[in-house]
Enzyme design. Structure first.
Site, short mmCIF file in Angstrom:
data_model
loop_
_atom_site.label_atom_id
_atom_site.label_comp_id
_atom_site.label_asym_id
_atom_site.label_seq_id
_atom_site.Cartn_x
_atom_site.Cartn_y
_atom_site.Cartn_z
N LYS A 241 -38.14 105.24 -69.32
CA LYS A 241 -37.11 106.22 -69.85
C LYS A 241 -36.63 107.34 -69.10
O LYS A 241 -35.50 107.65 -68.77
CB LYS A 241 -37.78 106.71 -71.27
CG LYS A 241 -38.02 105.70 -72.30
CD LYS A 241 -38.30 106.29 -73.93
CE LYS A 241 -39.28 107.33 -73.65
NZ LYS A 241 -40.68 106.55 -73.32
N ARG B 287 -38.70 110.60 -81.98
CA ARG B 287 -39.94 109.76 -81.84
C ARG B 287 -40.46 109.47 -83.26
O ARG B 287 -41.57 108.89 -83.49
CB ARG B 287 -40.86 110.50 -80.96
CG ARG B 287 -41.13 109.99 -79.48
CD ARG B 287 -41.96 110.87 -79.04
NE ARG B 287 -42.79 110.16 -77.86
CZ ARG B 287 -42.66 110.92 -76.61
NH1 ARG B 287 -41.73 111.46 -76.32
NH2 ARG B 287 -43.25 110.36 -75.60
N ARG C 104 -48.08 106.80 -61.59
CA ARG C 104 -46.70 107.48 -61.29
C ARG C 104 -47.04 109.08 -60.91
O ARG C 104 -47.94 109.61 -61.12
CB ARG C 104 -45.93 107.32 -62.57
CG ARG C 104 -46.25 108.07 -63.82
CD ARG C 104 -45.60 107.93 -64.87
NE ARG C 104 -45.72 108.44 -66.24
CZ ARG C 104 -45.02 108.44 -67.27
NH1 ARG C 104 -44.21 107.44 -67.37
NH2 ARG C 104 -45.58 109.13 -68.26
N ARG D 78 -48.80 113.97 -63.90
CA ARG D 78 -49.12 114.66 -65.16
C ARG D 78 -50.50 114.62 -65.65
O ARG D 78 -51.19 113.63 -65.65
CB ARG D 78 -48.11 113.96 -66.32
CG ARG D 78 -46.85 114.19 -66.29
CD ARG D 78 -45.66 113.33 -66.98
NE ARG D 78 -46.16 113.29 -68.43
CZ ARG D 78 -45.52 112.77 -69.38
NH1 ARG D 78 -44.37 112.19 -68.86
NH2 ARG D 78 -46.10 112.51 -70.53
N ARG E 51 -51.40 107.57 -76.50
CA ARG E 51 -49.82 107.59 -76.87
C ARG E 51 -49.29 106.01 -77.20
O ARG E 51 -48.13 106.51 -78.02
CB ARG E 51 -49.27 108.08 -75.36
CG ARG E 51 -49.70 109.59 -75.16
CD ARG E 51 -49.54 109.98 -73.61
NE ARG E 51 -48.38 109.79 -73.18
CZ ARG E 51 -48.14 109.81 -71.59
NH1 ARG E 51 -49.05 109.81 -70.93
NH2 ARG E 51 -46.83 109.42 -71.13
P1 AMP Z 1 -43.15 112.25 -72.44
O1 AMP Z 1 -42.85 113.30 -71.48
O2 AMP Z 1 -41.80 111.82 -73.18
O3 AMP Z 1 -43.99 111.20 -72.24
O4 AMP Z 1 -43.78 113.14 -73.71
C1 AMP Z 1 -45.03 113.74 -73.35
C2 AMP Z 1 -45.84 114.32 -74.55
O5 AMP Z 1 -44.81 115.28 -75.17
C3 AMP Z 1 -45.68 113.26 -75.64
O6 AMP Z 1 -47.19 112.49 -75.55
C4 AMP Z 1 -46.00 114.02 -77.04
O7 AMP Z 1 -47.30 114.81 -77.05
C5 AMP Z 1 -44.89 115.36 -76.41
N1 AMP Z 1 -43.64 114.93 -76.97
C6 AMP Z 1 -42.23 114.39 -76.32
N2 AMP Z 1 -41.36 114.40 -76.83
C7 AMP Z 1 -41.93 114.18 -78.23
C8 AMP Z 1 -41.05 114.32 -79.55
N3 AMP Z 1 -39.86 113.74 -79.63
N4 AMP Z 1 -42.04 114.37 -80.59
C9 AMP Z 1 -43.12 114.82 -80.65
N5 AMP Z 1 -43.79 114.87 -79.44
C10 AMP Z 1 -43.22 114.76 -78.03
#
Ligand code: AMP
Length: 228
Positions: free
Chosen positions: A23, A98, A137, A171, A182
């Site tokens: 994404k 989400r 990554r 990360r 996740r």
């Molecule tokens: P990402 O960078 O999209 O993989 O997000 C990293 C982490 O941020 C996720 O594992 C969640 O803990 C939190 N997170 C990101 N976007 C959301 C969302 N829309 N709702 C809830 N938690 C989020």
């Protein structure tokens, strides 16, 4: 969306898919190619954690454990970002919504602005491949360009192809244990959104297991069509 910059002519796209589906990579490509703004709630939350804001403090432990941050926090952060002027160009939501609660909140925000979702694009991938994809990554610490040890290495080891910086970042939540959590969260809380957007007639699906460039080309075509 009081005061928000997303206008009635600004397209709104959602990228759906599990962690590791691409994404972020694809949203950045679409930003570069079409001028839309990539809005990643993960990036916004990581910035809040780094800045030590109240939202960041509340989110930190949840993110480290691979859980989902509360709807209230995420919706407030997204709403705030949408008021920035650049969002009037159109947005690509990466990692939001989400949960069904977030999807309903987004519908309300857009309805208030006389705006709609042009397309919710589901990046379809094989779950088993996601852990390997994520654990390889890394990103450039300067410009944020994304790389992968196997699928997209830098041309010169340790040097960003785009900006020449040599500080690369991985990360903290990209470890096998957190990734598994996740993925569990994704299936339980986010995957139902595929049916949600199908019901609204805006769902499009894309096989996202192939070459990055080929996926970008297909996605670009979908976005161009749906933006019109
Ligand atoms: P990402 O960078 O999209 O993989 O997000 C990293 C982490 O941020 C996720 O594992 C969640 O803990 C939190 N997170 C990101 N976007 C959301 C969302 N829309 N709702 C809830 N938690 C989020």
């Amino acid at each position: 969306m009081d005061g928000a910059q997303v206008t009635a002519t600004a397209p709104v796209f959602i990228l759906l898919g599990p962690p590791g589906a691409g994404k972020g990579t694809q949203a950045r490509m679409l930003q570069d190619a079409h001028g839309f703004v990539q809005l990643s709630t993960g990036d916004l939350l990581r910035a809040a954690v780094a800045a030590g804001t109240d939202a960041g403090k509340a989110a930190k432990a949840v993110m480290e454990a691979g859980g989902l941050v509360s709807d209230d926090i995420v919706i407030a952060i997204l709403k705030d970002r949408l008021t920035d002027e650049d969002c009037a160009r159109g947005v690509i939501l990466d990692g939001f919504p989400r949960t069904t609660g977030q999807a309903e909140a987004l519908d309300e925000l857009l309805a208030e602005a006389g705006q709609h979702i042009n397309a919710a694009i589901s990046l379809e991938v094989d779950d088993a491949a996601m852990v390997a994809r994520i654990s390889g990554r890394f990103t450039c610490g300067n410009c944020g360009e994304g790389y992968h040890d196997v699928h997209k290495p830098t041309a010169v080891l340790g040097t960003c192809d785009k900006c020449g910086n040599t500080h690369m970042k991985r990360r903290a939540d990209d470890n096998a244990e957190t990734v598994a959590q996740r993925l569990t969260e994704y299936h339980k809380k986010t995957a139902p959104l595929i049916a949600y957007y199908e019901g609204k007639g805006v769902l499009q699906s894309l096989d996202a297991m192939g070459e990055i460039d080929a996926i970008t080309a297909t996605l670009s075509g979908m976005v161009r069509e749906a933006a019109g």
